[in-house]
Design an enzyme around this catalytic site. Structure first.
Site, PDB file in Angstrom:
ATOM      1  N   TYR A 475       0.841  -1.205   0.000  1.00  0.00           N
ATOM      2  CA  TYR A 475       0.000   0.000   0.000  1.00  0.00           C
ATOM      3  C   TYR A 475       0.871   1.248   0.000  1.00  0.00           C
ATOM      4  O   TYR A 475       0.954   1.978  -0.957  1.00  0.00           O
ATOM      5  CB  TYR A 475      -0.966  -0.020   1.176  1.00  0.00           C
ATOM      6  CG  TYR A 475      -1.969   1.122   1.117  1.00  0.00           C
ATOM      7  CD1 TYR A 475      -3.091   1.032   0.294  1.00  0.00           C
ATOM      8  CD2 TYR A 475      -1.781   2.284   1.861  1.00  0.00           C
ATOM      9  CE1 TYR A 475      -4.010   2.073   0.212  1.00  0.00           C
ATOM     10  CE2 TYR A 475      -2.696   3.327   1.785  1.00  0.00           C
ATOM     11  CZ  TYR A 475      -3.801   3.226   0.966  1.00  0.00           C
ATOM     12  OH  TYR A 475      -4.690   4.271   0.883  1.00  0.00           O
ATOM     13  N   SER A 555      -6.434   0.977  -4.533  1.00  0.00           N
ATOM     14  CA  SER A 555      -6.550   2.402  -4.255  1.00  0.00           C
ATOM     15  C   SER A 555      -5.165   3.053  -4.392  1.00  0.00           C
ATOM     16  O   SER A 555      -4.580   3.023  -5.466  1.00  0.00           O
ATOM     17  CB  SER A 555      -7.167   2.618  -2.875  1.00  0.00           C
ATOM     18  OG  SER A 555      -7.613   3.939  -2.706  1.00  0.00           O
ATOM     19  N   ASP A 639     -17.554   3.802  -8.301  1.00  0.00           N
ATOM     20  CA  ASP A 639     -16.506   4.247  -7.378  1.00  0.00           C
ATOM     21  C   ASP A 639     -16.421   5.772  -7.447  1.00  0.00           C
ATOM     22  O   ASP A 639     -15.950   6.331  -8.430  1.00  0.00           O
ATOM     23  CB  ASP A 639     -15.167   3.625  -7.767  1.00  0.00           C
ATOM     24  CG  ASP A 639     -14.083   3.857  -6.712  1.00  0.00           C
ATOM     25  OD1 ASP A 639     -14.264   4.765  -5.872  1.00  0.00           O
ATOM     26  OD2 ASP A 639     -13.074   3.142  -6.734  1.00  0.00           O
ATOM     27  N   HIS A 674     -15.945   1.683  -4.297  1.00  0.00           N
ATOM     28  CA  HIS A 674     -14.521   1.546  -3.975  1.00  0.00           C
ATOM     29  C   HIS A 674     -14.223   0.230  -3.259  1.00  0.00           C
ATOM     30  O   HIS A 674     -13.070  -0.151  -3.124  1.00  0.00           O
ATOM     31  CB  HIS A 674     -14.084   2.733  -3.115  1.00  0.00           C
ATOM     32  CG  HIS A 674     -12.611   2.970  -3.113  1.00  0.00           C
ATOM     33  ND1 HIS A 674     -11.880   3.190  -4.267  1.00  0.00           N
ATOM     34  CD2 HIS A 674     -11.702   3.005  -2.101  1.00  0.00           C
ATOM     35  CE1 HIS A 674     -10.603   3.366  -3.970  1.00  0.00           C
ATOM     36  NE2 HIS A 674     -10.471   3.251  -2.658  1.00  0.00           N
TER      37      HIS A 674
END
Length: 709
Positions: A475, A555, A639, A674
């Protein structure tokens, strides 16, 4: 600074053909190319797929339909896809239950009997009679409407709960009498990035934006406001408490447990907030400023009368808890209650205590303190992993926490804070033998010499011969920490002989603010370097090889995958970017994207920042003549956080410019956002498709061949 030189002129071009490992040709949909060119500080940048940003157009809808057809036609040919889905469903089919919580005369808890699309909220009365309180599975026929959150009035007689339709961040709030299930008044609409916090039993606070002009899924939302809704009045008459005169992107409001104060936080980015407080016991009392800048994160977590307890990273990158009297609450008067340590602090409150959850190398250590800051005890956890919970109201006698790691399904424990005793409250019965697997934490060296932790999980006795299918997950942003947790999807992956590796990259919060700051703005390349170095470590240590490595992230992690695969396409066989931020030159022009500028900077900031963003932005760095890894881009058409145009444009660029036979596909969920609130059926199918695509492109034709490729 920036102006559009040309309007889009639609033209047709045939995307280059790709092949899977069996040389079956893929004919991609024809994606029209426009002639849009933007100018950034005298530099021209073409944006031929700008038209895909229009989520309301028939042309975009047609493109989505055609792309999905190609993708699902490809996936349907994978011989073991059905068996993989069946195993996911079987392993997922176990009862899941949450910790209980008391509101008014009832005990509430969430439960899923196994394969329900959404967890159901149950309750028990004083006699132990169980009944369904809210069943989100009845909200819509397709399971695409989910429960967003709920909050009970002070005496527990009323509830306000929010719903999300199609995965959107825009919510509706419904008010109900808990005793007779009757709806109290008209549904509140157009609420975004907000909880609900009651003032007694007469009304509640919530936050939202003015509904944008144009598409509510992609148009910019920039001014958040805090409202007060009084029961029995129309939403149009709701009072703006904060944000009408002070333009802020994120505003939140919450009432203290004693119903004495309203606490307001306000921010323009994902880091740093102002802090305010208002005395609710005095009519028309002023809003008092505690912190008047955005240089630190601050949150009031408890109060004893006029004594406030604040969680803050002001002058404490790893966070501390301070106290101050409301009569003079400025930071210069703050006094340490729990000082900063070498480990990152995440506190909770319950039963009149503080529970300091420290993160040491991404693993939990929990200590119990009284309100004077005296250490009561360190909680003995079941092992090395992630502990969450310990929060409750002050008068509770029993608290609850959960514990998990990559090979241990989440188990809920009850905890007696006076005696310090833990006991198993709910242990899931999962068809997974944890004792057959091992998780190992390693520290590898990144490009600039920084030591980065990574946890590698797999079956015991695994041969380190470079032939193991491996998913590397990361991430690296927004101060978010990746801590160990059990996942059915990862369990199935490892059952089939796979390795699951998680790297704790810079940009995250694993080592506090300094670790976060080392991966933002013009330091963002550190994050990509950390991820690439993790892949190189796995290959060098013969856990896997480039032929059997997949990289995955969602993301901000989707950006990570997009950047890594365009910078080092030779390093991995498969790339799996999900709901990614792929156009770094324009991300801030959609919905609330401008609030991410603390981490990213924007192309409008300066020529230096523009050039830096352009240097790694995935959409702008796909090059003709390069063989990119087999790629499955995933997103949702609803999203409204990271708009799907990011993924649309990235996939179009890849399909046009890909060289070689590796497939480049995009899988677009319909009526999905999302990720939050997605139905279990849709989740299982998506995971099945991702793992099937990954293994198939590593050369496997049956699940039984994975250990013998």
């Amino acid at each position: 600074m920036k102006k559009i030189l040309f309007l889009m002129a639609v033209s047709t071009s045939m995307a280059s053909l790709g092949q899977n490992q069996k040389q079956t040709p893929i004919t991609y949909p024809t994606t029209a190319k426009g002639q849009t060119v933007d100018v950034y500080f005298d530099t021209k940048v073409g944006d031929p797929y700008r038209w895909l940003e229009d989520d309301k157009s028939a042309e975009t809808a047609a493109w989505v339909k055609e792309e999905n057809k190609v993708t699902y036609d490809y996936l349907s040919q994978i011989p073991f896809r059905g068996a993989l889905k069946a195993r996911l469903e079987k392993l997922w089919n176990y009862e899941k239950i949450s910790a209980p919580f008391k509101e008014g005369n009832f005990i509430y808890y969430y439960k899923n009997n196994g394969l329900q699309n959404q967890a159901v909220l149950y309750r028990k009365d004083a006699k132990g009679k169980e009944e369904v309180f809210l069943d989100p599975n009845t909200f819509s026929k397709l399971g695409t409407t989910s429960l967003g959150g709920l909050d009970f009035s002070k005496d527990g007689s009323k509830v306000a709960y929010s719903i999300s339709e199609g995965g959107s961040d825009w919510r509706k709030v419904i008010l109900m009498d808990v005793n007779n299930f009757k709806k109290l008044e008209d549904t509140l609409v157009d609420i975004k990035f907000s909880g609900v916090s009651w003032k007694g039993n007469e009304g509640f606070y919530y936050s939202s934006y003015d509904k944008p002009k144009g598409s509510e899924l992609s148009a910019k939302t920039d001014q958040h406001k805090l409202y007060y809704h009084k029961l029995g009045t129309a939403q149009k008459d709701d009072q703006v408490i904060f944000g009408a005169d002070q333009k802020r992107r994120y505003v939140g409001g919450g009432v203290t447990e004693d119903n004495h104060y309203l606490v307001i936080t306000a921010a323009n980015s994902t880091y740093g907030n102002e802090l305010y407080i208002q005395d609710l016991t005095k009519p028309n009392s002023p809003i008092i400023t505690i912190v008047d800048n955005f240089n630190s994160d601050n949150n009031i977590i408890e109060n004893e009368g006029g004594k406030l307890f604040i969680e803050t990273d002001l002058n404490a990158p790893n966070k501390r808890i301070v106290s101050v009297d409301i009569s003079n609450p400025k930071p210069e008067n703050w006094k340490d209650v729990i000082p900063e340590t070498e480990n990152v602090l995440t506190p909770s409150t319950g039963a009149g205590y503080f529970f300091a959850n420290y993160m040491k190398d991404a693993v939990s250590i929990v200590k119990q303190y009284d309100y004077s800051g005296k250490l009561v005890r360190e909680i003995q956890l079941p092992g090395l992993g992630t502990a969450t919970g310990f929060g409750s109201k002050k008068d509770e006698k029993t608290l609850y926490y959960s514990f998990t790691n990559y090979i241990t399904p989440g188990t809920i424990y009850s905890f007696e804070p006076k005696a310090g005793k833990s006991a198993v409250y709910a242990q899931p019965k999962v068809d997974f033998k944890s004792e057959d697997y091992v998780s190992t934490q390693v520290f590898y060296t990144s490009k600039d010499g920084t030591k980065v932790p990574m946890i590698i999980t797999h079956k015991k006795g695994l041969k380190l011969d470079g032939n193991n299918p491996t998913i590397l997950y990361g991430y690296g942003g927004f101060n978010i920490s990746l801590t160990p947790s059990f996942s059915v999807s990862n369990a199935v992956w490892m059952e089939n002989g796979g390795i699951y590796a998680v790297a704790n990259l810079r940009g995250g919060g694993e080592y506090g603010k300094k670790w976060h700051d080392a991966g933002i703005k013009t330091q963002k390349q550190n994050v990509f370097d950390d991820f690439i170095a993790a892949a190189e470590y796995l290959i060098a240590q013969k856990y896997t090889s480039s032929s059997f490595l997949a990289i995955r992230g969602g993301s901000n992690g989707g950006l990570l995958v997009g950047a890594a695969m365009t910078q080092r396409p030779d390093l991995m066989k498969v790339a799996l970017p999900a709901v990614g931020v792929m156009d770094m030159l324009r991300y801030h022009t959609f919905t609330s994207g401008a609030g991410w500028a603390f981490d990213y900077g924007t192309s409008a900031d300066s020529k230096e920042m523009f050039e830096y963003l352009k240097s790694y932005s995935p959409v702008q760095n796909v090059k003709t003549g390069v063989q990119y890894p087999a790629t499955l881009v995933t997103t949702g058409d609803h999203d409204d956080r990271v708009v799907p145009a990011h993924s649309f444009k990235f996939a179009a660029e890849l399909q046009e410019k890909q060289t070689g036979t590796n497939p480049v596909l995009i899988r677009i969920d319909i009526n999905a956002g999302h990720g939050a609130g997605k139905s279990l059926a849709a989740t299982i199918q998506e995971i099945c498709d991702i793992q099937a695509f990954t293994l198939y492109n590593m050369g496997f034709t049956t699940l039984s061949t994975i250990n013998n490729p």
